[in-house]
Design a protein around this motif. Structure first.
Motif, PDB file in Angstrom:
ATOM      1  N   VAL A  38     -15.921  55.524  44.496  1.00  0.00           N
ATOM      2  CA  VAL A  38     -14.577  56.031  44.236  1.00  0.00           C
ATOM      3  C   VAL A  38     -13.823  55.048  43.357  1.00  0.00           C
ATOM      4  O   VAL A  38     -14.214  53.889  43.182  1.00  0.00           O
ATOM      5  CB  VAL A  38     -13.792  56.267  45.549  1.00  0.00           C
ATOM      6  N   ASN A  39     -12.708  55.535  42.816  1.00  0.00           N
ATOM      7  CA  ASN A  39     -11.861  54.720  41.952  1.00  0.00           C
ATOM      8  C   ASN A  39     -10.880  53.908  42.769  1.00  0.00           C
ATOM      9  O   ASN A  39     -10.325  54.394  43.767  1.00  0.00           O
ATOM     10  CB  ASN A  39     -11.093  55.616  40.982  1.00  0.00           C
ATOM     11  N   MET A  40     -10.642  52.690  42.347  1.00  0.00           N
ATOM     12  CA  MET A  40      -9.630  51.847  42.977  1.00  0.00           C
ATOM     13  C   MET A  40      -8.702  51.299  41.896  1.00  0.00           C
ATOM     14  O   MET A  40      -9.158  50.809  40.856  1.00  0.00           O
ATOM     15  CB  MET A  40     -10.260  50.685  43.749  1.00  0.00           C
ATOM     16  N   LYS A  41      -7.408  51.413  42.139  1.00  0.00           N
ATOM     17  CA  LYS A  41      -6.410  50.819  41.251  1.00  0.00           C
ATOM     18  C   LYS A  41      -5.648  49.774  42.046  1.00  0.00           C
ATOM     19  O   LYS A  41      -5.017  50.080  43.060  1.00  0.00           O
ATOM     20  CB  LYS A  41      -5.457  51.886  40.721  1.00  0.00           C
ATOM     21  N   ARG A  42      -5.720  48.537  41.568  1.00  0.00           N
ATOM     22  CA  ARG A  42      -5.161  47.407  42.312  1.00  0.00           C
ATOM     23  C   ARG A  42      -4.492  46.462  41.331  1.00  0.00           C
ATOM     24  O   ARG A  42      -5.153  45.935  40.432  1.00  0.00           O
ATOM     25  CB  ARG A  42      -6.281  46.703  43.072  1.00  0.00           C
ATOM     26  N   ASN A  43      -3.184  46.289  41.494  1.00  0.00           N
ATOM     27  CA  ASN A  43      -2.425  45.431  40.583  1.00  0.00           C
ATOM     28  C   ASN A  43      -2.616  45.868  39.129  1.00  0.00           C
ATOM     29  O   ASN A  43      -2.716  45.041  38.213  1.00  0.00           O
ATOM     30  CB  ASN A  43      -2.845  43.961  40.744  1.00  0.00           C
ATOM     31  N   GLY A  44      -2.681  47.174  38.927  1.00  0.00           N
ATOM     32  CA  GLY A  44      -2.832  47.714  37.591  1.00  0.00           C
ATOM     33  C   GLY A  44      -4.236  47.670  37.043  1.00  0.00           C
ATOM     34  O   GLY A  44      -4.495  48.171  35.941  1.00  0.00           O
ATOM     35  N   VAL A  45      -5.165  47.094  37.779  1.00  0.00           N
ATOM     36  CA  VAL A  45      -6.547  46.960  37.333  1.00  0.00           C
ATOM     37  C   VAL A  45      -7.405  48.023  38.013  1.00  0.00           C
ATOM     38  O   VAL A  45      -7.379  48.158  39.239  1.00  0.00           O
ATOM     39  CB  VAL A  45      -7.093  45.556  37.641  1.00  0.00           C
ATOM     40  N   LYS A  46      -8.172  48.761  37.223  1.00  0.00           N
ATOM     41  CA  LYS A  46      -9.030  49.803  37.753  1.00  0.00           C
ATOM     42  C   LYS A  46     -10.437  49.275  37.969  1.00  0.00           C
ATOM     43  O   LYS A  46     -10.957  48.483  37.181  1.00  0.00           O
ATOM     44  CB  LYS A  46      -9.059  50.997  36.801  1.00  0.00           C
TER      45      LYS A  46
END
Length: 826
Positions: free
Chosen positions: A796-804
């Motif tokens: 799955v996709n993760m977006k964390r602190n603007g970083v994918k």
């Protein structure tokens, strides 16, 4: 939960965009969602349990409607008959003295009360509790009368989003007119005004207004005093609440610790006395605290309640009542309600359960708040003897704790603080009883308690009074508060002390000679003995069913585990070294949870060793290891899970104490039948939207002659405001630090939630559509390890602190930072 993803990629893209839109909207629409679940009553509601419930966490008002009047009933969490009986201290003796006598009673007796000494002792120790005080004290009522020739009352509408109640009328000219009422949220005041359907001023058709002190006021306390300044539109009364019992209280002098309350009404127009011809043709004057309203004037009225020490409660007029002041107060109250609803929200395709969630969060906000006495059994709504059963007190074997269960996952930790303050207020009497009665260290929390000055256990009868589970149970909510908040200061300053003293008592109690192995047990275990299963059996001859109750074992283990973790967090391991060493020794020799074999279901948990599988329980004890013990759940070994499932299928509950409790247990193990749960709630609902306690079956304490709804008229059952906790557990579980999404929610029902709170101080938002979890938003307040059972078990996709990036696997583990937000999506 495992989902095999086989939908087309384009479909996933659409669903993802839709889910993102839903998530964005959720953050602003909980208030609007609450508005959808207003309570409408399309006819007069003269009964107390039909009326609209208003409140600010301290003040409580029930708005009832007759065909000829609107009647408001007032109560307050701080307003109690504070007298307390504490007799027979010298006769009660110590625990060991009583234990030795009970131990000599032949085990062949059918009941302990067959023994004359025990029968007399039982009666003597119950004498204090049999007094009519302490109890919540109703704070009077207001009657707004009108001529039925001029207006017809057609019903009321309660907007739970902002606490505004509109009482609807039709005038003789068939115009719609509304009496609008609400309580201020920061002051103990209710406002009301008459207007047309467009909110414009109209001429009043109310012809009289009356204040009525409660008719159940005891004759052995000072009579109320009154204030009437009718030309200024003011009426009030003050009631003193004596500190001492009648046989020693001086009515003329009073006592420095007397309390009091006053109820003050202020009308925007002046009042005057009038006479009327009664039914037998004689003229009668208006009552005291009754005045006629001037014809064809605007109608704006405020009613204030003041409470506290008698010397501080003064009868004063207060602020004037005007249209502009009404608007100002209404706007301020609306801000408080909007802030409340912003904390969290659920959006369910099942409209009934969504309604139950929002309505009970509304009731809870009306009933409890920080800085005010914690609500008793029936919260802050009372009238005559309504709200006084069992003194309206605190029962520490589930009733008091249950409503606060929902504060954690619903992200309303501020609403748990009244409970924390209650525990702190009980510390003195808990220490006294541990030291003087049990002759042990630490704190023993009593079965029943009051919000008044206590120097002894109010109910020292050795049946419910010997329930040991109540000590770990009482402090459990303090540890939960830390687990869900991550607030180390709270842990240090407010949780550590009570938890430590509860642990010290339990360690000492379990290591007593009478509780360890030896001739009685013929083993090397540390037993919890004697004890009593909550609301079952009482104390038995030969102590049959009076040891190693599963809820005692589960809660004590919970307590010990919490204490071990707490000492590591706070760095008190050296200070608490001896206690930790004792816990380690006890845990090496801990009794097993009792089970038996059911001919139909196989091995099942029971409440106490030696019990058969056909017991009808009052409190749902067999699944105590699941909740509140939190020792078992969906992550348990497959063999344990099978026993849990067998137990759930086998368990019989008689009703009254299981609407929240048993259904929450079922949700924790993924076995809650949502439709059956809804029917159970519906069976228990009252016209005002609250759920009462109702009997379900016989063969426990109830018989075929029992009135199954007998508890319905006792009061507004505060404990059932915990219903949102059950719904939350269907949507999100985190009790052991592992997040599970929609663990007991049907795949065919769409659902989403915003900012439900999880263990570890995480706020979780998620959406399920067409059986697929679309995305998950995580906010980490404190930083820490996030552990999520993947609802996809796929990349799955993760977006964390603007970083994918991408994550995959059955378990998703992320070391978070304070304040960080993470988005997971397909």
């Amino acid at each position: 939960m495992r989902i095999n993803v086989k939908l087309p990629l384009a479909t996933f893209g659409f669903l993802l965009l839709f889910a993102a839109y839903i998530q964005a909207q959720q953050h602003s629409r909980s208030y609007e969602q609450a508005q959808k679940h207003a309570i409408d009553y399309p006819k007069p509601a003269p009964d107390f349990f039909e009326g609209a419930l208003l409140g600010n966490g301290g003040l409580g008002v029930v708005v009832t409607t007759r065909p000829d009047a609107v009647v408001l009933y007032f109560g307050h969490n701080n307003v109690w008959d504070i007298r307390i009986a504490e007799h027979n201290k010298e006769k009660i003796g110590t625990f060991q003295q009583v234990f030795d006598k009970v131990d000599q009673i032949p085990s062949t007796f059918k009941n302990l009360t067959d023994d004359p000494w025990y029968r007399d002792y039982n009666k003597m120790t119950a004498e204090n509790y049999n007094k009519p005080y302490p109890r919540p004290f109703p704070a009077g009522s207001i009657v707004l009368g009108f001529d039925r020739r001029h207006a017809e009352l057609i019903g009321h509408h309660l907007d739970i989003a902002n606490g505004i109640c509109d009482v609807k009328f039709l005038t003789a000219d068939k115009e719609e007119v509304v009496l609008q009422l609400f309580t201020e949220m920061k002051e103990d005041k209710i406002w009301m005004r008459l207007m047309d359907k467009n909110g414009k001023k109209v001429k009043s058709f109310f012809n009289r207004i009356r204040i009525m002190p409660d008719s159940s006021t005891p004759k052995d306390i000072p009579a109320f005093t009154t204030l009437e300044e009718l030309d200024k539109g003011v009426m009030a009364f003050k009631q003193i609440l004596p500190y001492q019992e009648p046989d020693i209280y001086n009515l003329k002098i009073g006592h420095p610790q007397d309390k009091a309350f006053s109820l003050t009404l202020h009308s925007s127009t002046s009042l005057k006395k009038k006479s009327r011809i009664n039914w037998d043709g004689n003229e009668e004057q208006m009552h005291i605290l009754e005045g006629a309203l001037l014809d064809n004037q605007e109608f704006v009225v405020s009613v204030s309640l003041m409470e506290g020490l008698s010397t501080a409660v003064l009868q004063k007029r207060g602020n004037s009542s005007s249209w502009s002041e009404f608007d100002r107060a209404k706007a301020n109250a609306d801000k408080v309600w909007r802030s409340y609803w912003e904390k969290s929200g659920v959006y369910l395709s099942d409209s009934f359960l969504e309604q139950i969630w929002y309505r009970n969060l509304y009731f809870f906000n009306c009933a409890a708040k920080e800085g005010i006495t914690a609500p008793g059994l029936f919260a802050n709504w009372s009238y005559n003897d309504i709200g006084t059963a069992w003194h309206g007190d605190y029962h520490m074997n589930y009733n008091t704790q249950q409503p606060f269960w929902m504060t954690f996952s619903s992200n309303h930790l501020e609403k748990n603080l009244p409970y924390v303050s209650l525990v702190e207020s009980l510390m003195d009497v808990a220490r006294i009883w541990a030291k003087d009665y049990y002759q042990l260290p630490g704190a023993y929390f009593p079965h029943s308690a009051y919000p008044v000055n206590m120097t002894m256990n109010p109910y020292p009868v050795p049946d419910w009074g010997w329930e040991i589970s109540e000590t770990p149970w009482t402090v459990q909510g303090l540890w939960w508060h830390y687990l869900y908040s991550g607030d180390r200061d709270f842990l240090k300053e407010r949780a550590y002390g009570p938890i430590k003293e509860a642990v010290e008592f339990m360690v000492a109690y379990m290591t007593r000679p009478n509780a360890k192995g030896g001739d009685r047990w013929k083993d090397d275990k540390y037993h919890i003995f004697p004890t009593v299963p909550p609301e079952l059996y009482g104390l038995r001859p030969g102590f049959e069913y009076n040891y190693d109750v599963n809820i005692d074992l589960a809660l004590t283990k919970f307590l010990f585990q919490a204490f071990i973790k707490m000492t590591k967090i706070l760095g008190t391991e050296k200070v608490d070294r001896q206690t930790l060493k004792s816990i380690e020794e006890i845990q090496r020799h801990y009794p097993a949870y009792p089970t038996t074999i059911s001919s139909k279901y196989g091995e099942v948990f029971v409440s106490v060793p030696g019990e058969h599988d056909q017991v009808v329980y009052n409190v749902p004890l067999p699944l105590s290891t699941v909740f509140p013990g939190e020792q078992h759940g969906l992550d348990s070994h497959i063999d344990t899970l099978q026993i849990l499932q067998n137990t759930f299928r086998n368990q019989q509950n008689e009703g009254g104490n299981d609407l929240v409790f048993a259904n929450l247990q079922a949700a924790r193990i993924g076995m809650l039948d949502i439709e059956q749960f809804k029917r159970h709630i519906n069976y228990s609902l009252l016209p005002n939207g609250t759920a009462t306690d109702k009997v379900l079956q016989v063969h426990g304490r109830y018989s075929d002659g029992t009135k199954f709804d007998y508890m319905g008229k006792m009061g507004i059952w505060f404990e059932n405001f915990g219903l949102p906790a059950v719904i939350n557990e269907c949507l999100l579980q985190s009790y052991n630090g592992t997040l599970r999404l929609f663990p007991n929610w049907p795949k065919e029902k769409d659902a989403s939630f915003k900012d439900l709170r999880a263990v570890g101080a995480f706020l979780i938002s998620a959406t399920q559509q067409h059986g697929v979890v679309q995305q998950v938003e995580i906010k980490s307040e404190q930083g820490g390890l996030l552990r999520l059972l993947s609802p996809w078990n796929a990349e799955v996709n993760m977006k964390r602190n603007g970083v994918k990036s991408k994550v995959s696997g059955e378990w998703i583990e992320i070391k978070t930072k304070p304040g960080e937000q993470i988005l997971l999506s397909l």
